[in-house]
Scaffold this motif. Structure first.
Motif, short mmCIF file in Angstrom:
data_model
loop_
_atom_site.label_atom_id
_atom_site.label_comp_id
_atom_site.label_asym_id
_atom_site.label_seq_id
_atom_site.Cartn_x
_atom_site.Cartn_y
_atom_site.Cartn_z
N GLN A 45 0.63 -1.07 0.21
CA GLN A 45 0.45 0.17 0.18
C GLN A 45 1.09 0.92 0.08
N MET A 46 1.95 1.28 0.86
CA MET A 46 2.86 2.55 0.51
C MET A 46 3.26 2.42 -0.65
N PHE A 47 3.43 1.55 -1.35
CA PHE A 47 3.97 2.03 -2.63
C PHE A 47 2.75 2.62 -3.57
N ALA A 48 1.80 1.90 -3.63
CA ALA A 48 0.62 2.11 -4.36
C ALA A 48 -0.06 3.83 -4.20
N VAL A 49 0.01 4.72 -2.94
CA VAL A 49 -0.49 5.57 -2.75
C VAL A 49 0.89 6.57 -2.96
N ALA A 94 8.81 3.49 -6.28
CA ALA A 94 7.70 4.36 -6.50
C ALA A 94 7.94 5.78 -7.15
N VAL A 95 8.81 6.55 -6.93
CA VAL A 95 9.40 7.58 -7.90
C VAL A 95 10.23 6.83 -8.64
N VAL A 96 11.02 6.17 -8.69
CA VAL A 96 11.75 5.68 -10.04
C VAL A 96 10.35 5.11 -11.53
N CYS A 97 9.35 4.34 -10.33
CA CYS A 97 8.10 3.74 -11.17
C CYS A 97 7.34 4.87 -11.54
N ALA A 98 7.32 6.28 -10.75
CA ALA A 98 6.46 7.35 -11.50
C ALA A 98 6.90 8.14 -12.33
#
Length: 194
Positions: free
Chosen positions: A45-49, A180-184
């Motif tokens: 969840q932390m990743f998704a949010v 998350a930063v890399v994917c975003a």
């Protein structure tokens, strides 16, 4: 001619709704990926949010996290362990859930403030740092809310609550923020939105 502009207007309104819906679905599915860590489940969840904070526009992000919490509260199995209901928000780990809403708001403010302070000439490293700090802000606010509610509901002191609700998750959650930063950033390059 009017028909084409009407269709274009409908498409431009549908796109943000689709992004919000997909983000809610991603948050729900990420909660189902769970590894037990004592009384708390380690989820994605932390990743998704964090990903939603970075990819969505601020209004869309707030709509997604609010929608996620409302749908979970009314009973859809969107929370960890494929559970739902208002009891999850009021239980020992519910502070994390409502902390997501506060954390998202704080992260969006940090991202906007630091992004504005750095101006248009931001380097990739600085932009990465701003996004990462926004994610860390989200995580920190979520931890504070989760830790306080866990201590209150379970009846332990704050030190014991930190040992159970923060310490085992800190390193994995920082790694999720980096991911998350890399994917975003990859998604932003592939799907330009602004």
């Amino acid at each position: 001619m009017e028909d084409a502009s009407t269709k274009a207007g409908s498409a431009s309104r549908a796109r943000p709704i689709a992004f919000v819906g997909l983000s809610i679905a991603l948050m729900g599915v990420s909660a189902w990926v769970a590894i037990p860590f004592g009384p708390i489940l380690l989820t994605l969840q932390m990743f998704a949010v964090s990903f939603a904070i970075l990819v969505l526009k601020p209004r869309e992000c707030m709509a997604a996290i609010t929608g996620y919490l409302v749908l979970g509260a009314i009973g859809l199995p969107l929370f960890s362990g494929m559970r739902g209901g208002i009891g999850m928000l009021l239980g020992p780990t519910g502070g994390y859930l409502w902390g997501y809403l506060l954390g998202v708001g704080a992260a969006l403010l940090v991202r906007k403030g630091l992004g504005h302070a750095m101006g248009e000439g931001r380097t990739n490293a600085r932009a990465f740092a701003v996004d990462f700090l926004a994610c860390l802000t989200f995580i920190a606010v979520s931890y504070v809310c989760g830790c306080i509610q866990y201590a209150a509901v379970v009846g332990v002191d704050l030190a014991a609550s930190i040992a159970v609700t923060v310490v085992p998750f800190a390193i994995p959650d920082v790694l999720k923020a980096v991911a998350a930063v890399v994917c975003a950033r990859a998604v932003a390059r592939a799907v330009p939105r602004r």
